[in-house]
Design a protein around this motif. Structure first.
Motif, PDB file in Angstrom:
ATOM      1  N   THR A 324      -3.048  -2.216   9.412  1.00 45.88           N
ATOM      2  CA  THR A 324      -2.978  -1.727  10.791  1.00 45.88           C
ATOM      3  C   THR A 324      -2.225  -0.411  10.897  1.00 45.88           C
ATOM      4  OG1 THR A 324      -3.005  -4.018  11.595  1.00 45.88           O
ATOM      5  CG2 THR A 324      -2.256  -2.334  13.146  1.00 45.88           C
ATOM      6  N   HIS A 325      -1.199  -0.213  10.070  1.00 46.16           N
ATOM      7  CA  HIS A 325      -0.266   0.891  10.280  1.00 46.16           C
ATOM      8  C   HIS A 325      -0.233   1.965   9.196  1.00 46.16           C
ATOM      9  CE1 HIS A 325       1.281  -1.168  13.768  1.00 46.16           C
ATOM     10  NE2 HIS A 325       1.561  -2.246  13.059  1.00 46.16           N
ATOM     11  N   VAL A 326      -0.958   1.773   8.087  1.00 43.01           N
ATOM     12  CA  VAL A 326      -0.972   2.788   7.032  1.00 43.01           C
ATOM     13  C   VAL A 326      -2.209   3.667   7.191  1.00 43.01           C
ATOM     14  CG1 VAL A 326      -1.086   3.221   4.552  1.00 43.01           C
ATOM     15  CG2 VAL A 326       0.330   1.356   5.433  1.00 43.01           C
ATOM     16  N   GLU A 327      -1.997   4.939   7.390  1.00 44.12           N
ATOM     17  CA  GLU A 327      -3.105   5.868   7.580  1.00 44.12           C
ATOM     18  C   GLU A 327      -3.851   6.085   6.262  1.00 44.12           C
ATOM     19  OE1 GLU A 327      -1.707   9.488   9.292  1.00 44.12           O
ATOM     20  OE2 GLU A 327      -0.545   8.471  10.859  1.00 44.12           O
ATOM     21  N   GLY A 328      -5.163   5.917   6.302  1.00 47.42           N
ATOM     22  CA  GLY A 328      -5.994   6.137   5.129  1.00 47.42           C
ATOM     23  C   GLY A 328      -6.115   4.951   4.213  1.00 47.42           C
ATOM     24  N   ILE A 329      -5.570   3.797   4.593  1.00 47.84           N
ATOM     25  CA  ILE A 329      -5.588   2.632   3.711  1.00 47.84           C
ATOM     26  C   ILE A 329      -6.995   2.091   3.526  1.00 47.84           C
ATOM     27  CG2 ILE A 329      -5.231   0.821   5.444  1.00 47.84           C
ATOM     28  CD1 ILE A 329      -3.178  -0.406   3.414  1.00 47.84           C
ATOM     29  N   ASP A 330      -7.888   2.397   4.471  1.00 52.69           N
ATOM     30  CA  ASP A 330      -9.274   1.942   4.356  1.00 52.69           C
ATOM     31  C   ASP A 330     -10.040   2.691   3.272  1.00 52.69           C
ATOM     32  OD1 ASP A 330      -8.831   4.107   6.090  1.00 52.69           O
ATOM     33  OD2 ASP A 330     -10.805   3.894   6.993  1.00 52.69           O
ATOM     34  N   LYS A 331      -9.425   3.710   2.676  1.00 49.76           N
ATOM     35  CA  LYS A 331     -10.050   4.455   1.577  1.00 49.76           C
ATOM     36  C   LYS A 331      -9.454   4.052   0.225  1.00 49.76           C
ATOM     37  CE  LYS A 331     -12.456   6.837   4.521  1.00 49.76           C
ATOM     38  NZ  LYS A 331     -13.907   6.534   4.681  1.00 49.76           N
ATOM     39  N   CYS A 332      -8.522   3.106   0.233  1.00 47.58           N
ATOM     40  CA  CYS A 332      -7.824   2.677  -0.987  1.00 47.58           C
ATOM     41  C   CYS A 332      -8.061   1.197  -1.259  1.00 47.58           C
ATOM     42  CB  CYS A 332      -6.318   2.913  -0.863  1.00 47.58           C
ATOM     43  SG  CYS A 332      -5.841   4.637  -0.809  1.00 47.58           S
ATOM     44  N   THR A 333      -7.810   0.790  -2.488  1.00 55.10           N
ATOM     45  CA  THR A 333      -7.798  -0.625  -2.854  1.00 55.10           C
ATOM     46  C   THR A 333      -6.379  -1.151  -2.662  1.00 55.10           C
ATOM     47  OG1 THR A 333      -9.565  -0.361  -4.484  1.00 55.10           O
ATOM     48  CG2 THR A 333      -8.150  -2.293  -4.703  1.00 55.10           C
ATOM     49  N   ILE A 334      -6.255  -2.275  -1.970  1.00 59.62           N
ATOM     50  CA  ILE A 334      -4.953  -2.911  -1.793  1.00 59.62           C
ATOM     51  C   ILE A 334      -4.766  -3.927  -2.918  1.00 59.62           C
ATOM     52  CG2 ILE A 334      -3.459  -4.265  -0.292  1.00 59.62           C
ATOM     53  CD1 ILE A 334      -5.067  -3.258   2.080  1.00 59.62           C
ATOM     54  N   SER A 335      -3.693  -3.764  -3.675  1.00 63.29           N
ATOM     55  CA  SER A 335      -3.400  -4.632  -4.812  1.00 63.29           C
ATOM     56  C   SER A 335      -2.126  -5.425  -4.541  1.00 63.29           C
ATOM     57  CB  SER A 335      -3.226  -3.777  -6.072  1.00 63.29           C
ATOM     58  OG  SER A 335      -2.890  -4.572  -7.191  1.00 63.29           O
ATOM     59  N   VAL A 336      -2.001  -6.573  -5.197  1.00 65.18           N
ATOM     60  CA  VAL A 336      -0.780  -7.376  -5.054  1.00 65.18           C
ATOM     61  C   VAL A 336      -0.263  -7.784  -6.427  1.00 65.18           C
ATOM     62  CG1 VAL A 336      -1.202  -8.242  -2.729  1.00 65.18           C
ATOM     63  CG2 VAL A 336      -2.188  -9.453  -4.676  1.00 65.18           C
ATOM     64  N   HIS A 337       1.048  -7.844  -6.525  1.00 66.13           N
ATOM     65  CA  HIS A 337       1.749  -8.216  -7.760  1.00 66.13           C
ATOM     66  C   HIS A 337       2.844  -9.199  -7.361  1.00 66.13           C
ATOM     67  CE1 HIS A 337       3.609  -7.234 -11.778  1.00 66.13           C
ATOM     68  NE2 HIS A 337       4.666  -7.717 -11.153  1.00 66.13           N
ATOM     69  N   GLY A 338       3.058 -10.238  -8.155  1.00 61.89           N
ATOM     70  CA  GLY A 338       4.076 -11.195  -7.741  1.00 61.89           C
ATOM     71  C   GLY A 338       4.570 -12.071  -8.866  1.00 61.89           C
TER      72      GLY A 338
END
Length: 684
Positions: A324-338
């Protein structure tokens, strides 16, 4: 909490109940409190807080300084960014109250803002390899984060073997190491990039780098030989890390991120950026940091739960908040590490996937720092088994049979066995998917159901992960080299001619002792041969032990020194045959110790024996873990044999050879005889 749990739909302020339509100019904090007290008689406490938040946000005359939901203590840039989003709370940052650390309030998002879509555009790697851009990408960090687990270090040759298996497994990205950490790490990453990274249908080869020019340039040099190289750079984003580790302000971290991500993008096109300890960071600052990273050239944003602190619902909420709040995030892959410090790593990842994450950073068997990482096999199989649930989240029909990941499921079991053999990190029997008991049933009721229909008590067939008992007996003592090679290829093992010759000799020796050779026997035998033993100085030639109920256990050991080109034999007694053999090895190698209790240079931390298959003639696998008493580092050795004393001695010598490579101050050599427990000088 309202968005993820409530059955009520979100309502804008103008649609709320009529008696709350108060002009913004006349609205005040005191009136908000009174109104809220009235509301508690008819609404739940959670709904009251939601409405109060909406009123505070809609009041143009309300001062942020008086808002109990606003942030404090930011840099000027962070304050300016968050002032337009008064509903944001630091979801997981820590606050110190009355001498104890407590978690901040749950995350609130601006429901009036629009969540950006998940990026489904194919990358160059997707196009070249024909992979579905809507899949969940599997980023394997076994060779980097997994290897950081104490005692799990691998040599460059062993890392190459693991990388080849990960390629067969079908992972999308291999994080091959931390190139600047050591010359061997750099060589390992470079070797993997130049071989596995250039094969047909290759994975992306990635190296880790801190947000410094030296790290980034070293990483770029290591991975540039791959067809699809990637730099993974990171910097801490939580207040506790910035204050105590980095000694940097938020403004400084933003500036460093912009400069270093930009520098990485100028060297390698594919750049992944991680905000270390993201799950304990201020979400508003985190959103600003990721926005800066995207503008500087990052193509993948990694959201790490560095200390295993979060929960599935919180991870999902944070991913949605960032969308919702990161500009341009729809052009990136969101990754998770844990990490699995609270036992929720896999569940957290599945929650993040529901929130919009499309890359998971995992390790085989879940190995890694502290309690380990999210396990590749568990995340992948959860997505596979519950495909109908996750398909709609990926923009597919619920009944679609398309694979959610690119993983070849039948390679899972073999990958697990390889990692176990090379790291010495045993898998607990009751571990999901790859544990020895994962497909075992003892209860009479369960057995009755299984005989009638496997689906009564099994949601995964063992053959799905490559554990197929029908392969049973495969070779015998009359089998030739061609049949041996052919069977290895059938089970996905490809060896060089030199390694094949060594493995075939071992196979013939085993076939003389064991009538029936199974697939698991072959895997164990080959895993012994692909260990990086070429640099081992001391070779075990012969083991002979004497023990019994009324005799003193003794062992006679013969070893060969590759450096001095000499062969020596010595004997020792011990509490049992294995202890006697270990003490004889210590004497021959010049280690100042009479047994493990008196060791001054090496300490035995772990000794374990397991059976590869059933039967009296089964291979025994032995794992030995040693600690260098000077540096505190741990080293492991592994070996298999039908004689567990022989396997134990081989494993012990392998572990000592690994330690001696690191301890350049030790100069052991084989002695023809020893008259006293103290050697002539340190390590001699």
């Amino acid at each position: 909490a309202y968005q993820s749990r409530s059955l009520l739909p979100p309502l804008p302020p103008h649609q709320l109940v009529p008696w709350f339509r108060v002009p913004a100019s006349s609205f005040s904090p005191s009136r908000a409190v009174v109104v809220t007290m009235m509301m508690t008689r008819v609404l739940s406490a959670s709904a009251s807080m939601l409405l109060l938040s909406l009123f505070l946000a809609s009041s143009s005359a309300f001062s942020p300084a008086l808002n109990p939901l606003s942030f404090s203590g930011r840099s000027s840039s962070a304050s300016a960014f968050s002032s337009s989003h008064p509903l944001r709370l630091p979801a997981f940052s820590l606050q110190r109250r009355a001498g104890r650390v407590t978690a901040a309030a749950p995350l609130r998002t601006n429901m009036m803002a629009e969540m950006r879509p998940v990026n489904a555009e194919p990358t160059k790697h997707d196009i070249a390899t024909g992979r579905d851009p809507r899949r969940v990408k599997v980023f394997d960090t076994t060779l980097r984060d997994g290897e950081q687990s104490p005692g799990c270090s691998m040599t460059s040759e062993e890392k190459l073997q693991v990388a080849k298996q990960l390629h067969r497994l079908g992972v999308d990205v291999i994080e091959a190491g931390f190139p600047i950490a050591s010359p061997d790490d750099f060589f390992a990453v470079q070797q993997i990039a130049n071989t596995v990274g250039c094969e047909e249908n290759p994975p992306i080869i990635c190296g880790l780098a801190r947000a410094t020019k030296a790290d980034i340039e070293r990483c770029a040099e290591a991975v540039k030989g791959a067809k699809f190289p990637r730099i993974h750079t990171f910097i801490a984003s939580s207040d506790i890390h910035m204050e105590h580790k980095l000694k940097k302000t938020r403004a400084e971290v933003l500036a460093i991120t912009k400069e270093m991500v930009s520098h990485a993008a100028s060297l390698i096109e594919d750049v992944e950026f991680s905000a270390e300890d993201a799950l304990r960071s201020d979400p508003a600052f985190l959103a600003e940091l990721y926005t800066v990273a995207i503008q500087a050239g990052a193509t993948t944003l990694n959201v790490p739960d560095t200390v295993g602190y979060t929960t599935p619902a919180e991870f999902k909420a944070l991913i949605q908040y960032l969308r919702t709040h990161v500009e341009g995030i729809d052009k990136c892959t969101i990754s998770v590490h844990g990490h699995d410090d609270l036992g929720m790593a896999v569940a957290n990842f599945l929650g993040a996937v529901e929130g919009g994450a499309r890359q998971v950073e995992v390790t085989v068997n879940g190995i890694g720092e502290r309690a380990g990482n999210a396990a590749l096999e568990e995340v992948v199989m959860a997505l596979h088994v519950r495909k109908q649930y996750y398909n709609p989240l990926l923009g597919r029909d619920a009944d679609s049979e398309d694979a959610i990941t690119n993983i070849r499921l039948r390679e899972i079991h073999r990958s697990s066995k390889l990692i176990t053999s090379l790291t010495g990190m045993m898998v607990q029997p009751n571990k999901a998917i790859v544990g020895a008991n994962a497909f075992a049933h003892e209860s009479g009721i369960h057995q009755d159901g299984m005989l009638k229909n496997k689906l009564t008590y099994e949601i995964v067939d063992a053959s799905t992960i490559g554990l197929d008992n029908s392969e049973g007996i495969v070779l015998g003592k009359h089998s030739g080299r061609a049949a041996f090679r052919s069977k290895l290829l059938d089970i996905g093992i490809e060896l060089t001619d030199a390694d094949l010759n060594k493995a075939f000799v071992r196979f013939k020796d085993l076939a003389d002792k064991k009538k029936e050779i199974s697939v698991m026997d072959l895997e164990s035998l080959v895993n012994d041969e692909i260990q990086d033993l070429h640099s081992n100085r001391f070779k075990l030639v012969n083991v002979q032990v004497l023990c019994g109920a009324r005799s003193v256990p003794s062992a006679t050991i013969t070893m060969f020194d590759e450096q001095e080109k000499i062969e020596r034999t010595d004997a020792s007694i011990g509490t049992g045959p294995v202890d006697a053999a270990f003490q004889a090895v210590n004497r021959l190698m010049g280690l100042a110790a009479w047994g493990q209790s008196g060791a001054t240079e090496v300490k035995l931390l772990e000794y374990s024996v397991s059976s590869v298959t059933a039967g009296i003639d089964a291979l025994g696998e032995v794992t030995v873990r040693l600690q260098d008493t000077e540096s505190g580092r741990t080293f492991f050795g592994r070996a298999s044999d039908t004689d567990i004393v022989v396997a134990s001695t081989h494993a012990y010598v392998n572990a000592l050879n690994r330690m001696l490579i690191q301890r350049t101050d030790l100069t052991p050599r084989l002695h023809p005889q020893l008259s006293t427990p103290q050697m002539q000088g340190r390590g001699v």
